[in-house]
Scaffold this motif. Structure first.
Motif, short mmCIF file in Angstrom:
data_model
loop_
_atom_site.label_atom_id
_atom_site.label_comp_id
_atom_site.label_asym_id
_atom_site.label_seq_id
_atom_site.Cartn_x
_atom_site.Cartn_y
_atom_site.Cartn_z
N TYR A 25 -20.23 -18.51 -13.11
CA TYR A 25 -19.04 -18.57 -13.96
C TYR A 25 -17.73 -18.85 -13.22
N GLY A 26 -17.69 -18.56 -11.94
CA GLY A 26 -16.44 -18.69 -11.18
C GLY A 26 -16.29 -20.05 -10.54
N ASP A 27 -15.25 -20.19 -9.74
CA ASP A 27 -15.08 -21.44 -9.00
C ASP A 27 -15.89 -21.36 -7.71
N GLU A 28 -15.80 -22.38 -6.89
CA GLU A 28 -16.70 -22.47 -5.74
C GLU A 28 -16.49 -21.39 -4.69
N LYS A 29 -15.34 -20.75 -4.65
CA LYS A 29 -15.08 -19.69 -3.66
C LYS A 29 -15.17 -18.28 -4.24
N SER A 30 -15.35 -18.16 -5.54
CA SER A 30 -15.37 -16.85 -6.19
C SER A 30 -16.40 -15.91 -5.60
N TYR A 31 -17.60 -16.42 -5.39
CA TYR A 31 -18.67 -15.54 -4.92
C TYR A 31 -18.38 -14.98 -3.54
N GLU A 32 -17.72 -15.75 -2.68
CA GLU A 32 -17.38 -15.24 -1.34
C GLU A 32 -16.37 -14.11 -1.43
N PHE A 33 -15.39 -14.28 -2.30
CA PHE A 33 -14.36 -13.26 -2.51
C PHE A 33 -15.01 -11.98 -3.06
N ILE A 34 -15.84 -12.12 -4.08
CA ILE A 34 -16.51 -10.98 -4.70
C ILE A 34 -17.37 -10.25 -3.65
N ASN A 35 -18.15 -11.00 -2.90
CA ASN A 35 -19.02 -10.43 -1.88
C ASN A 35 -18.20 -9.64 -0.85
N GLY A 36 -17.10 -10.21 -0.39
CA GLY A 36 -16.27 -9.56 0.61
C GLY A 36 -15.65 -8.26 0.12
N VAL A 37 -15.10 -8.29 -1.08
CA VAL A 37 -14.46 -7.08 -1.63
C VAL A 37 -15.50 -5.99 -1.86
N LEU A 38 -16.63 -6.36 -2.46
CA LEU A 38 -17.65 -5.34 -2.74
C LEU A 38 -18.27 -4.78 -1.47
N GLU A 68 -26.97 -3.16 -2.90
CA GLU A 68 -27.41 -4.54 -2.64
C GLU A 68 -27.69 -5.29 -3.93
N ILE A 69 -28.27 -4.60 -4.90
CA ILE A 69 -28.56 -5.22 -6.20
C ILE A 69 -27.27 -5.51 -6.94
N VAL A 70 -26.36 -4.56 -6.94
CA VAL A 70 -25.07 -4.74 -7.62
C VAL A 70 -24.34 -5.94 -7.04
N ILE A 71 -24.25 -6.00 -5.73
CA ILE A 71 -23.53 -7.10 -5.08
C ILE A 71 -24.23 -8.43 -5.34
N ASN A 72 -25.55 -8.46 -5.20
CA ASN A 72 -26.29 -9.69 -5.43
C ASN A 72 -26.07 -10.23 -6.85
N GLU A 73 -26.15 -9.36 -7.83
CA GLU A 73 -25.99 -9.82 -9.21
C GLU A 73 -24.56 -10.26 -9.48
N ALA A 74 -23.58 -9.57 -8.89
CA ALA A 74 -22.18 -9.99 -9.05
C ALA A 74 -21.95 -11.36 -8.41
N VAL A 75 -22.52 -11.57 -7.25
CA VAL A 75 -22.40 -12.86 -6.56
C VAL A 75 -23.04 -13.97 -7.39
N GLU A 76 -24.22 -13.70 -7.95
CA GLU A 76 -24.88 -14.71 -8.78
C GLU A 76 -24.06 -15.05 -10.02
N LEU A 77 -23.46 -14.05 -10.65
CA LEU A 77 -22.60 -14.31 -11.81
C LEU A 77 -21.34 -15.07 -11.40
N ALA A 78 -20.81 -14.75 -10.23
CA ALA A 78 -19.64 -15.47 -9.73
C ALA A 78 -19.97 -16.94 -9.48
N LYS A 79 -21.16 -17.20 -8.96
CA LYS A 79 -21.58 -18.59 -8.74
C LYS A 79 -21.73 -19.33 -10.06
#
Length: 134
Positions: A113-126, A100-111
């Motif tokens: 540094y990434g584009d507006e849909k990056s965090y959804e993609f990252i969350n889904g794959v992880l 949960e921590i790994v995914i949360n921090e990846a999603v926050e970094l995606a928000k």
């Protein structure tokens, strides 16, 4: 330096490695040699340990990612997403950090540094990586 800050620095280094098509170990070695380095000993240990582990387990990390990315090939996704997915998948598979921590921090970094849909993609794959691991 908190673990979150160290993870963000590691993300930047993995991103640099992706963009320049350079081994992560080389990028981290160069980074650690910089005079203006503002990383404490805990941060250095985190970054070097994770970079070494990522390099040593690259094939397994990539196999897991390729099995969990639907409708895309890894080569077609952006470098920000590649870096975040590599770090996070490595951490989920080889470290004791709660998923949960790994995914949360990846999603926050995606928000951040990434584009507006990056965090959804990252969350889904992880989420798929975690589900298949358990």
């Amino acid at each position: 330096m908190s673990r979150r800050e160290a993870r963000e620095e590691l993300f930047k280094l993995v991103f640099e490695a992706e963009v320049n098509e350079t081994p992560i170990e080389t990028v981290v070695e160069d980074y650690m040699g910089r005079e203006e380095l503002k990383v404490n000993e805990n941060g250095k240990t985190f970054i070097t340990t994770y970079a070494k582990g990522l390099g040593e387990n690259q094939d397994e990390v990539m196999a897991v990612l390729n099995n969990n990315i639907e409708g895309w090939s890894f080569e077609r996704i952006g470098n920000i997403e590649k870096a975040l997915l590599k770090i996070s998948t490595y951490e989920i598979l080889f470290q004791d950090t709660p998923a949960e921590i790994v995914i949360n921090e990846a999603v926050e970094l995606a928000k951040k540094y990434g584009d507006e849909k990056s965090y959804e993609f990252i969350n889904g794959v992880l989420a798929k990586v975690v589900a298949k691991k358990n």
